[in-house]
Design an enzyme around this catalytic site. Structure first.
Site, PDB file in Angstrom:
ATOM      1  N   GLU A   1    -132.121 -40.072  47.977  1.00 47.44           N
ATOM      2  CA  GLU A   1    -132.996 -38.955  47.589  1.00 47.44           C
ATOM      3  C   GLU A   1    -132.200 -37.848  46.895  1.00 47.44           C
ATOM      4  O   GLU A   1    -132.409 -36.672  47.137  1.00 47.44           O
ATOM      5  CB  GLU A   1    -133.723 -38.392  48.814  1.00 47.44           C
ATOM      6  CG  GLU A   1    -134.668 -39.372  49.452  1.00 47.44           C
ATOM      7  CD  GLU A   1    -135.978 -39.485  48.698  1.00 47.44           C
ATOM      8  OE1 GLU A   1    -136.216 -38.684  47.780  1.00 47.44           O
ATOM      9  OE2 GLU A   1    -136.738 -40.394  49.015  1.00 47.44           O
TER      10      GLU A   1
ATOM     11  N   THR B   1    -136.558 -49.145  50.486  1.00 45.70           N
ATOM     12  CA  THR B   1    -137.017 -49.168  51.878  1.00 45.70           C
ATOM     13  C   THR B   1    -138.340 -49.905  51.968  1.00 45.70           C
ATOM     14  O   THR B   1    -139.264 -49.632  51.200  1.00 45.70           O
ATOM     15  CB  THR B   1    -137.176 -47.727  52.397  1.00 45.70           C
ATOM     16  OG1 THR B   1    -135.901 -47.099  52.340  1.00 45.70           O
ATOM     17  CG2 THR B   1    -137.691 -47.703  53.842  1.00 45.70           C
TER      18      THR B   1
END
Lengths: 253, 386
Positions: free
Chosen positions: B365, B165
Site C-alpha cells: 500500500e 491478497t
C-alpha cells in the site's frame, strides 16, 4: 405481547475500580451493560426470532446520562425502543422495582426479564421485588425459556439437577449464565439503532426514593507479609511456622 | 485496552459502540484461532469472510441500499484498529474486500454492477481481490504491462499481477489494465473466466494468516459490460489505495497496542536479579516509547478520520499517517520482541507474529520510502519520485 427488559450499566469485569470518598469512582472506567442483563436482552430477541408473537421489546434503564450507552447497545442488539429514566440518584433494588413495575404497567408488557444478580450490587432482590409489586409469578435463575401463546415454559439448573416449569403470563423472569450466548451488535444494526426511539423520563413521576444508602466502600486488599523463615534448621523452621500460624495468622488452634 | 489519551472517547456514540462490538467479536471469534492459522500459513478465507460479513465488517461505509451499513470512515478506522490488533492478515482481508473491491465498484461501477456485486461482497458470500501490482515492481503502477483489448462484445485481458491478497480464493477480481489508447481502466473479472489463473504464493514469513497469490491473464475473455464505466487513468486505482491506506493508519495502532500489551504483561511478570524487568530503566524506556508512539499515532488516525468524514482529507495526510503509524508499530514490535527476550521469537506470544506481519504492512500500500517522497513532493512542490 410485549417484553420489558431491564438494562443496567456496570464497570467492565476487567476494569480497575477506584474508591474515592467512600464511593466507587467510575471516572475513566470502562462501563458496559451488565452481563446478566445482556442475557435478558438476548433471550427476548430469541423468543421473538423463535416465532413467539412478540409485538415489541422495550429496554428500560435508570441512572445518569451515560446509561444511554448501555441502552444504545440494547437497541443495536435488536430491541425496538428504549426508555431512560434519567437520574443521578442511585436506586436500591426495592426503589428500582417501583420504577420497573410502573413502566411494565404503563407499557402493558406481559413478560419482564431482569438479571438474576447484579455485577455492581449483588442483592438479587430486583426480580422478586418487581414480582411482589405486580402480584405476578417470578421464575428465578432460568437456563432455558420458551413461549407458546400466553404460556411460558422453561428450566432452571440447580446444583445436582434441574427443574422445569410452566407459567401463564404475565411473569417476571430472572436470568443467569448459560441462558444463552448474547450476540454482538453488528455494524448495520448499530447504524439502524440510531433511528430507534430512546425516550427520556424523569424519576419524579415514579415516586421511587431509595431508603438504603451506601455509606462506605472498600476494596479488599490482600497484602502479603513476605515473612521469610530461615530453613537452615528444619526443626526450628517448622516450629516457627507453627507459631506464626497459631499466634499471628490464627488459623490453627 | 490501552488508550492513554482517551482518544476513543472522541468518537461518536455509534462509532464507540462499533469499536467495542468489533473488539468483543475479535476476541471471541478470531483471537483464539489466529496463531494456529498463522503457524499453518493459511486462512479459512470463506469462513472468515462470511463471519466478517455477518458482523458487517466488509465495506461498512457502503450505503445500506447496496448491503453496507453506511458507517462513517472513523467507524471504519476503529474497526480496522480492532482487526489488526488481532492480526494484520485479518485486517488485510477486510481492507481488500472493502476498500479495494467494493470501493471501486461503488465509485466507478454502473448501477447494475453495484446491485449485482455489492450485496454479495458485503455479506462475504462473494470474495473479491484487487489486481494492480505487477511482478516488475509495485511502486510504479503507471508502467503496468497488462493490456485490455476490445473484441466485439468482449474484452480480452493479458498480463500478470503479483502479491494479490485472496486471489487464489476469490470469486472475482478488480483488475487494472491499459486499453488500446493506453488509458488505465478497471475491469470486474470473474475468476472462472477462460484464461484466468491465480497460483498461490507460498513460503511467506509474514502475513501467514492471509492467502496471497498471483493473477495470470492469458487472453482472458470477459463480457464488455464488466468494464467499470467510471474508471479512467491512474487516479482510479490510486483512489482505492487512499481508502485502504486510511484503514492501515488505524490498523497499525491496533497491532502496536497488541505488542505493547504483551510487553507490559511480560515485563511485569519476568524477574531477573530479584525484581521484575518492568522495574528496569532500559525496559521502561522501551515501554514508554511504544506508549508514546501509540498515543500520537492514534491521535493522528483519529484526526485523519474526522478530516475524511468532513470531506477535507487529502492524499498527503493519508501518506503521512500510513508512513508514520506503520513504521512506529514495526519499531514498537521489534522493541517488544526484545523485551520478551527468547520468548519473543516464538509464536506462543503474539509479538513475533505482529513484527513479521508489519514488515509487509510497511511495504505494501505504498512503501515507506514512496510515502516519504509523496509527502516530500507535497511539502516542497518539487517531485523526487519520478
Amino acid at each position: 405481547m410485549k417484553i420489558l427488559t431491564l438494562v443496567r450499566q456496570v464497570p467492565d469485569a476487567e476494569a480497575r475500580v477506584k474508591i474515592s470518598g467512600g464511593q466507587v469512582d467510575l471516572e475513566g472506567a470502562t462501563l458496559v451493560m451488565d452481563g446478566m442483563d445482556e442475557y435478558g436482552v438476548e433471550e427476548a430477541l430469541r423468543l421473538r426470532e423463535g416465532g413467539a408473537a412478540v409485538e415489541e421489546i422495550v429496554a428500560l434503564a435508570t441512572g445518569p446520562k451515560r446509561v444511554e450507552d448501555a441502552l444504545r447497545t440494547a437497541l443495536a442488539m435488536g430491541v425496538d425502543r428504549a426508555i431512560h429514566v434519567e437520574t443521578d440518584q442511585a436506586l436500591d433494588p426495592i426503589a428500582l422495582s417501583r420504577v420497573v413495575a410502573q413502566v411494565a404497567q404503563a407499557e402493558g408488557v406481559s413478560l419482564i426479564l431482569v438479571g438474576g444478580q447484579e455485577a455492581d450490587w449483588d442483592s438479587q432482590a430486583l426480580g422478586a421485588a418487581t414480582a411482589e409489586r405486580l402480584g405476578w409469578p417470578q421464575l428465578t435463575w432460568t437456563n432455558e425459556l420458551a413461549l407458546e401463546g400466553d404460556t411460558l415454559t422453561g428450566r432452571h439448573d440447580v446444583d445436582d439437577g434441574n427443574e422445569s416449569f410452566r407459567v401463564p403470563l404475565p411473569a417476571v423472569v430472572t436470568t443467569q449464565q448459560g441462558l444463552n450466548e448474547p450476540r454482538y451488535p453488528t455494524l448495520p444494526n448499530i447504524m439502524k439503532a440510531k433511528k430507534k426511539e430512546l425516550r427520556k423520563d424523569t424519576l419524579d413521576a415514579y415516586g421511587a426514593a431509595p431508603t438504603v444508602r451506601v455509606v462506605g466502600s472498600d476494596i479488599q486488599t490482600r497484602a502479603r507479609l513476605n515473612k521469610m523463615i530461615d530453613g537452615k534448621d528444619p526443626q526450628a523452621a517448622a516450629a516457627e511456622l507453627l507459631d506464626l500460624l497459631r499466634n499471628e495468622a490464627k488459623v490453627i488452634a | 485496552m490501552i488508550d492513554e489519551f482517551a482518544v476513543f472517547d472522541l468518537l461518536s456514540p455509534d462509532e464507540k459502540l462499533i469499536r467495542e462490538s468489533v473488539r468483543a467479536f475479535a476476541e471471541a471469534e478470531l483471537l483464539p484461532h489466529v496463531a494456529e492459522w498463522w503457524d499453518a500459513g493459511t486462512l479459512p478465507v470463506r469462513d472468515v469472510m462470511r463471519r466478517f460479513g455477518a458482523m458487517g465488517l466488509l465495506g461498512p461505509t457502503t450505503p445500506e441500499a447496496y448491503g453496507g451499513a453506511g458507517t462513517s470512515y472513523s467507524a471504519y478506522g476503529a474497526m480496522m484498529y480492532e482487526l489488526e490488533r488481532v492480526d494484520s492478515g485479518l485486517r488485510s482481508a477486510a481492507s481488500v474486500q472493502g476498500s479495494l473491491v467494493m470501493f471501486p465498484i461503488h465509485e466507478y461501477g454502473s448501477e447494475e454492477q453495484k446491485r449485482r456485486y455489492l450485496p454479495g461482497l458485503a455479506s462475504g458470500e462473494l470474495v473479491g481481490c484487487f489486481g494492480l501490482t505487477e511482478p516488475d515492481g509495485g511502486s510504479d503502477p503507471g508502467a503496468m504491462r497488462t493490456r485490455a483489448r476490445r473484441d466485439g462484445s468482449e474484452y480480452v485481458l493479458s498480463g500478470s499481477k503479483m502479491w494479490i491478497t485472496n486471489s487464489p480464493a476469490a470469486d472475482l477480481a478488480v483488475v487494472w489494465a491499459k486499453n488500446e489508447e493506453g488509458v488505465i481502466r478497471g475491469f470486474i473479472v470473474p475468476t472462472d473466466a477462460p484464461g484466468f489463473r491465480a497460483p498461490e504464493i507460498g513460503r511467506k514469513m509474514s502475513l501467514r494468516a492471509s492467502v496471497t497469490g498471483e493473477i495470470v491473464l492469458e487472453d482472458c475473455r470477459i463480457p464488455a459490460g464488466n468494464l467499470l464505466p467510471g474508471s479512467g487513468g491512474l487516479k482510479s486505482p490510486l483512489s482505492c489505495l487512499t481508502s485502504a491506506r486510511f484503514g492501515i493508519a488505524w490498523g497499525a495502532m491496533g497491532a502496536l497496542e497488541a505488542v505493547l500489551r504483551a510487553a507490559l504483561d511480560y515485563a511485569g511478570s519476568r524477574t531477573t536479579f530479584g525484581k521484575p524487568i518492568a522495574g528496569r530503566q532500559l525496559v521502561q524506556d522501551k515501554l514508554v516509547r511504544m506508549a508514546t508512539d501509540h498515543s500520537a499515532g492514534l491521535l493522528l488516525a483519529w484526526r485523519l478520520g474526522t478530516l475524511k468524514d468532513a470531506g477535507r482529507m487529502n492524499y498527503a495526510q493519508v501518506s503521512l499517517a500510513k508512513r508514520n503509524n506503520v513504521r512506529v508499530a514495526l519499531t514498537g514490535a521489534r522493541l517488544a520482541r526484545e523485551v520478551l527476550g527468547g520468548n519473543g521469537i516464538t509464536t506462543e506470544y503474539p509479538v513475533i507474529r505482529h513484527m513479521l506481519n508489519l514488515e509487509t504492512v510497511d511495504t505494501y500500500e505504498g512503501t515507506h520510502d514512496i510515502h516519504t517522497l509523496i509527502v516530500g513532493r507535497h511539502l516542497t512542490g518539487v517531485g523526487a519520485l519520478e
